[in-house]
Design a protein around this motif. Structure first.
Motif, PDB file in Angstrom:
ATOM      1  N   LEU A  92       0.101   6.489   1.406  1.00 17.54           N
ATOM      2  CA  LEU A  92      -0.079   7.918   1.179  1.00 17.54           C
ATOM      3  C   LEU A  92      -1.175   8.151   0.147  1.00 17.54           C
ATOM      4  CD1 LEU A  92       3.650   9.095   0.857  1.00 17.54           C
ATOM      5  CD2 LEU A  92       2.276   8.875   2.934  1.00 17.54           C
ATOM      6  N   PRO A  93      -1.998   9.175   0.329  1.00 18.61           N
ATOM      7  CA  PRO A  93      -2.936   9.565  -0.723  1.00 18.61           C
ATOM      8  C   PRO A  93      -2.172   9.948  -1.995  1.00 18.61           C
ATOM      9  CG  PRO A  93      -3.446  10.666   1.346  1.00 18.61           C
ATOM     10  CD  PRO A  93      -2.115  10.009   1.533  1.00 18.61           C
ATOM     11  N   GLY A  94      -2.833   9.840  -3.141  1.00 14.18           N
ATOM     12  CA  GLY A  94      -2.160  10.057  -4.418  1.00 14.18           C
ATOM     13  C   GLY A  94      -1.455  11.389  -4.528  1.00 14.18           C
ATOM     14  N   ALA A  97       1.412  -0.155   1.642  1.00 12.39           N
ATOM     15  CA  ALA A  97       2.274   1.016   1.645  1.00 12.39           C
ATOM     16  C   ALA A  97       2.304   1.621   0.249  1.00 12.39           C
ATOM     17  CB  ALA A  97       3.690   0.636   2.085  1.00 12.39           C
ATOM     18  N   THR A  98       2.856   2.810   0.166  1.00 11.04           N
ATOM     19  CA  THR A  98       3.087   3.449  -1.129  1.00 11.04           C
ATOM     20  C   THR A  98       4.535   3.180  -1.534  1.00 11.04           C
ATOM     21  OG1 THR A  98       1.484   5.188  -0.676  1.00 11.04           O
ATOM     22  CG2 THR A  98       3.136   5.640  -2.371  1.00 11.04           C
ATOM     23  N   VAL A  99       4.724   2.717  -2.762  1.00 11.80           N
ATOM     24  CA  VAL A  99       6.068   2.400  -3.232  1.00 11.80           C
ATOM     25  C   VAL A  99       6.618   3.589  -4.013  1.00 11.80           C
ATOM     26  CG1 VAL A  99       7.495   0.861  -4.614  1.00 11.80           C
ATOM     27  CG2 VAL A  99       5.567  -0.055  -3.306  1.00 11.80           C
ATOM     28  N   ILE A 100       7.724   4.130  -3.533  1.00 14.97           N
ATOM     29  CA  ILE A 100       8.432   5.207  -4.227  1.00 14.97           C
ATOM     30  C   ILE A 100       9.772   4.642  -4.698  1.00 14.97           C
ATOM     31  CG2 ILE A 100       9.518   7.466  -3.992  1.00 14.97           C
ATOM     32  CD1 ILE A 100       7.408   8.213  -1.964  1.00 14.97           C
ATOM     33  N   GLU A 101       9.988   4.704  -5.997  1.00 17.35           N
ATOM     34  CA  GLU A 101      11.217   4.152  -6.570  1.00 17.35           C
ATOM     35  C   GLU A 101      12.138   5.281  -7.002  1.00 17.35           C
ATOM     36  OE1 GLU A 101      11.890   0.474  -9.425  1.00 17.35           O
ATOM     37  OE2 GLU A 101      11.502   2.288 -10.597  1.00 17.35           O
ATOM     38  N   VAL A 102      13.419   5.158  -6.638  1.00 15.73           N
ATOM     39  CA  VAL A 102      14.429   6.157  -6.965  1.00 15.73           C
ATOM     40  C   VAL A 102      15.490   5.514  -7.844  1.00 15.73           C
ATOM     41  CG1 VAL A 102      16.190   7.727  -6.066  1.00 15.73           C
ATOM     42  CG2 VAL A 102      14.058   7.401  -4.806  1.00 15.73           C
ATOM     43  N   ARG A 103      15.754   6.136  -8.984  1.00 13.15           N
ATOM     44  CA  ARG A 103      16.858   5.704  -9.850  1.00 13.15           C
ATOM     45  C   ARG A 103      17.773   6.900 -10.016  1.00 13.15           C
ATOM     46  NH1 ARG A 103      13.552   2.259 -14.535  1.00 13.15           N
ATOM     47  NH2 ARG A 103      12.351   0.995 -13.068  1.00 13.15           N
ATOM     48  N   LEU A 133       3.600  14.614  -4.385  1.00 10.29           N
ATOM     49  CA  LEU A 133       4.344  15.746  -3.851  1.00 10.29           C
ATOM     50  C   LEU A 133       5.661  15.290  -3.228  1.00 10.29           C
ATOM     51  CD1 LEU A 133       4.459  18.765  -3.181  1.00 10.29           C
ATOM     52  CD2 LEU A 133       3.221  18.251  -1.055  1.00 10.29           C
ATOM     53  N   VAL A 134       5.634  14.188  -2.483  1.00 13.90           N
ATOM     54  CA  VAL A 134       6.861  13.649  -1.883  1.00 13.90           C
ATOM     55  C   VAL A 134       7.859  13.271  -2.974  1.00 13.90           C
ATOM     56  CG1 VAL A 134       7.839  11.728  -0.558  1.00 13.90           C
ATOM     57  CG2 VAL A 134       5.741  12.852   0.229  1.00 13.90           C
ATOM     58  N   VAL A 143       6.267   7.015  -8.495  1.00 16.92           N
ATOM     59  CA  VAL A 143       5.362   6.419  -7.521  1.00 16.92           C
ATOM     60  C   VAL A 143       4.633   5.265  -8.185  1.00 16.92           C
ATOM     61  CG1 VAL A 143       3.370   6.817  -6.027  1.00 16.92           C
ATOM     62  CG2 VAL A 143       5.065   8.635  -6.363  1.00 16.92           C
ATOM     63  N   HIS A 144       4.567   4.126  -7.483  1.00 18.92           N
ATOM     64  CA  HIS A 144       3.827   2.958  -7.976  1.00 18.92           C
ATOM     65  C   HIS A 144       2.646   2.731  -7.021  1.00 18.92           C
ATOM     66  CE1 HIS A 144       6.982   1.928 -10.887  1.00 18.92           C
ATOM     67  NE2 HIS A 144       7.822   2.309  -9.941  1.00 18.92           N
TER      68      HIS A 144
END
Length: 819
Positions: A801-803, A747-753, A808-809, A739-740
């Motif tokens: 999204l809250p931290g 928005a909340t940035v979620i990065e997937v590698r 959790l996501v 999460v960044h």
């Protein structure tokens, strides 16, 4: 001196005449290699024949037989004499006396002797119990006495060997593997054992034994020359040391090189490595074929019983365009045309490495003969397939060696020739330069989740020591070569600059961390100036660790790793700037706006497929210029009224149709004034795994059903997976989800590698939907076999999204991907 003169000196069958003739032969400067070995064997034959004639007078039913290397007519200066005194058992006392008349003169000269006295039944019994004895008897050659007795033994031994091959060949393979474990690989050792190490003379002899079984045969191209070269080096080693040794010690390599007329010890080692590589590859191919034949023999009776007779048809499972799996190997599809498909060698290699399967010898040779040169720069698919191959982990090595054995690597990357089989006279290094580069790529594949550009990491791993084939500082020379290679394989100017920086400074972090004062701001600042950016620093850190781990156990430690990590942390602080914002969306094109309005009007998805191309590449001298643009894939534009489940629905439909997603963007589109509603626009580049693309109308129909819930995508994908059993494939690094929180205010940035796989984006989309978050926009890229995806997500009210919720996501998403 002629052979006639040598034999004249040896007319006296006593030791002195033979010794003088032998000395003259070995000191002749004009004769070496196979002629000298054959002449020495002939000279020894005549001497022993004379001894036999003098001692066997009146004896019947006895013969003298050469076995092993002597049986093959090959004698190095200090080779053992392997002799069998064969008899029919009628006169044991006479045979014992004859043995004394034969063995003692040999011992008197100080020659090593491996001898036995046996009847035919005794010889067969011992060979049945001792594999090494049986191997020696396969090369039995008559010297003197009863020719019929020798011929009978040869016939019986060969018949035994062929009858027992299904049992004895696995035993021989295990013997070779145990020896390789003890002695190492000849093609990488600085002080190799020319006979016992893997790829040495013992393995070459084992291949002869396999051929004699009639069960399988070794690829013969280059094998005879490789074996001859190893024997020549052993001859020179015997002559320069005066000892019966097979170990090429460092202190003797210059003398051996001079004896062979070579420039220096490095040239000598490179020739040894090249020969060993041929033998090793031939061994790999041969033992694989032996296993296939033995498995086929074991399975065939059961299949015939089930099918009611007839020869079963080998199953062919598609892996990629023009590439299929058959009998545990990767082969070319029947419709493959390597003469019209220059990317085929890389595509086949990448598919083999990803599946963890070997490339068949026939396929590699067919591609080597027929493949067209790649244009310059390479098409996008070729670059992606190279990255996929490099990122496949341990299986990359075997596939790379198969390509290299047939010259395909230097065909693709001409600069590779200078580092191929190049020794490294450094106690820290355990590999030749070329193998070290591949080992570094293998190590780097473990770190692809740590970097945002795994493709640049893997290619820099392949090229970081490419300058070692040139004079001067290899980092400086390598930077120049890396620029040329990177541009040739199709990277843009910015990526070429990054790769050049990585190669030029691949030793910077480890050298600075272990030799400089990190408390000095000037030290850290100088590294920051050399690196230039956070992303390059991230890549350089991963490359540094990959390089050290691939060098050898002495090159990396927890202490060194902590020093480098500390330096990286300090440099990152200097390079840090403001957090990046979500990229501002470009204004929609006329076509995008048209699709969006149509989607609002129809209330359903609207899409278009359009080939995406780049200007034609400049053809090489060997290539046939076509003047046609190079396809990059197909651009898929989809406009959908905003609703939940769009991402998993679209990704799932594409996975069902076997379309690979190369890049993907999703964003909400601002509509013109007067048009009510919200539209999601998906702009993706896709390519067919194999076969042709589906029709746009069929894609739209399936997408409509996916969105209304009448199409069970998950079930369809599960059925397909069950129909094609999962291959062992590569063991990829675990997925990494981060999460960044400061990367965007909206928005909340979620990065997937993660490792790219069919249906990956569908699974991610479902997981995000299940978590109750909305994807505001996304930016997906597939780099080789690695997926690097960024999702800008919000809650149901459109807020970040809250931290705790974001964490959790991310955690649930990571668990799903690792499950």
């Amino acid at each position: 001196m002629t052979s006639t003169n040598v034999r004249k000196d040896a007319e006296d069958s006593g030791p002195s005449g033979y010794a003088a003739a032998r000395l003259r032969l070995l000191t002749e400067g004009v004769r070496s290699g196979p002629p000298r070995r054959a002449a020495l064997a002939e000279l020894t034959d005549e001497w022993l024949t004379g001894l036999f004639a003098a001692g066997a007078e009146g004896l019947r039913g006895v013969s003298l037989v050469a076995v092993g290397g002597y049986g093959r007519g090959e004698l190095s200066p200090r080779s053992d004499l392997d002799l069998l005194l064969l008899h029919d058992g009628s006169d044991s006392a006479g045979v014992a006396a004859l043995a004394d008349r034969l063995w003692y003169p040999v011992w008197d000269l100080g020659l090593a002797l491996d001898h036995s006295v046996r009847t035919q039944s005794e010889a067969r019994k011992v060979s049945g119990e001792d594999l090494k004895v049986q191997l020696g008897l396969l090369d039995a050659r008559h010297l003197a006495g009863d020719l019929g007795l020798t011929a009978g033994l040869r016939t019986a031994v060969l018949a035994d060997w062929r009858n027992q091959a299904p049992k004895r060949l696995p035993e021989l393979q295990e013997l070779c593997a145990e020896r390789a474990e003890r002695q190492g690989e000849l093609q990488y050792l600085l002080e190799p054992d020319l006979k016992e190490a893997r790829g040495g003379l013992r393995d070459a002899t084992a291949l002869r034994a396999v051929a004699a079984s009639w069960l399988a045969d070794a690829p013969r191209e280059g094998l005879t020359d490789a074996r001859r070269r190893l024997l020549d080096v052993r001859d020179a080693l015997h002559l320069t040391t005066g000892r019966a040794t097979d170990r090429l010690a460092l202190q003797e390599q210059d003398q051996v090189a001079a004896e062979l007329g070579l420039l220096d010890a490095d040239t000598l080692l490179r020739q040894v490595y090249e020969a060993a590589r041929v033998v090793s590859y031939a061994s790999d191919v041969t033992w694989r074929e032996v296993g296939r034949v033995l498995r086929s023999r074991a399975v065939r009776p059961r299949l015939r019983a089930m099918l009611g007779g007839g020869k079963p048809v080998a199953e062919r499972s598609p892996l990629a365009e023009g590439v299929v799996e058959q009998d545990g190997e990767v082969v070319l599809a029947r419709a493959a045309r390597p003469d019209r498909d220059p990317v085929l060698p890389l595509r086949a290699a990448a598919a083999a490495a990803q599946a963890g399967l070997p490339l068949s010898l026939h396929a590699v040779r067919r591609m080597a003969v027929a493949a067209r040169p790649l244009p310059t720069p390479w098409p996008a698919e070729a670059r992606e397939q190279l990255v996929t191959l490099l990122g496949s982990g341990r299986p990359t090595i075997e596939v790379w060696e198969a390509l290299e054995a047939e010259g395909l690597i230097t065909h693709l990357l001409p600069d590779w020739e200078r580092v191929r089989c190049r020794p490294q006279r450094n106690a820290v290094h355990i590999w030749t330069v070329d193998r070290h580069l591949i080992e570094t790529a293998v190590r780097a594949s473990e770190f692809t989740r740590r970097v945002s550009r795994p493709d640049l990491l893997l290619v820099s791993a392949l090229l970081h020591d490419i300058g070692k084939g040139w004079p001067g500082d290899h980092s400086v020379a390598g930077e120049i070569i890396a620029k040329d290679v990177a541009a040739r394989i199709g990277f843009d100017r910015a990526d070429v600059a990054v790769l050049a920086t990585l190669v030029r400074h691949h030793l910077l972090l480890i050298d600075t961390a272990t030799r400089r004062d990190l408390e000095d701001p000037a030290t850290v600042r100088s590294v920051a100036e050399a690196v230039g950016s956070q992303s390059t620093l991230e890549l350089l850190h991963a490359l540094t660790e990959s390089d050290a781990l691939a060098t050898g156990p002495a090159a990396w430690s927890t202490w060194r790793g902590s020093l480098v990590a500390d330096l990286v942390k300090r440099v990152a602080a200097v390079l840090s700037g403001d957090a990046a914002e979500e990229p501002e969306a470009a204004a929609p094109t006329a076509e995008q706006e048209r699709l969006a309005i149509e989607a609002i009007a129809t209330g359903g998805p609207v899409l278009s497929l359009r080939a995406q191309t780049e200007p034609p590449a400049e053809a090489s001298a060997e290539a046939e210029p076509s003047g046609e643009p190079e396809p990059l894939g197909v651009e898929l534009l989809i406009a959908v009224p905003d609703q939940p489940g769009v991402l998993p629905a679209v990704a799932g439909v594409l996975a069902m149709h076997r379309l690979t997603v190369r890049t993907a963007e999703l964003r909400a589109l601002d509509l013109p004034d007067g048009v009510e509603g919200a539209v999601l626009l998906l702009d993706w580049r896709v390519a067919a795994e194999y076969g042709s693309l589906p029709q746009a109308a069929r894609l739209r129909a399936d997408l409509v059903r996916a969105l209304d819930g009448s199409l069970d995508i998950a079930g369809r994908l599960a059925e397909r997976d069950a129909a094609y059993p999962r291959r062992r494939g590569v063991v990829a690094p675990p997925a990494r989800v981060t999460v960044h929180p400061t990367a965007s205010r909206l928005a909340t940035v979620i990065e997937v590698r993660a490792q790219d796989a069919p249906g990956l984006l569908h699974r991610i989309g479902r997981a995000l939907d299940d978590a109750g978050v909305r994807v505001r926009s996304m930016h997906v890229s597939t780099l080789g076999s690695n997926a690097v995806d960024a999702f800008y997500v919000t809650n149901g009210k459109g807020a970040p999204l809250p931290g705790d919720e974001a964490s959790l996501v991310a955690r649930k998403l990571e668990e799903m991907l690792r499950g």
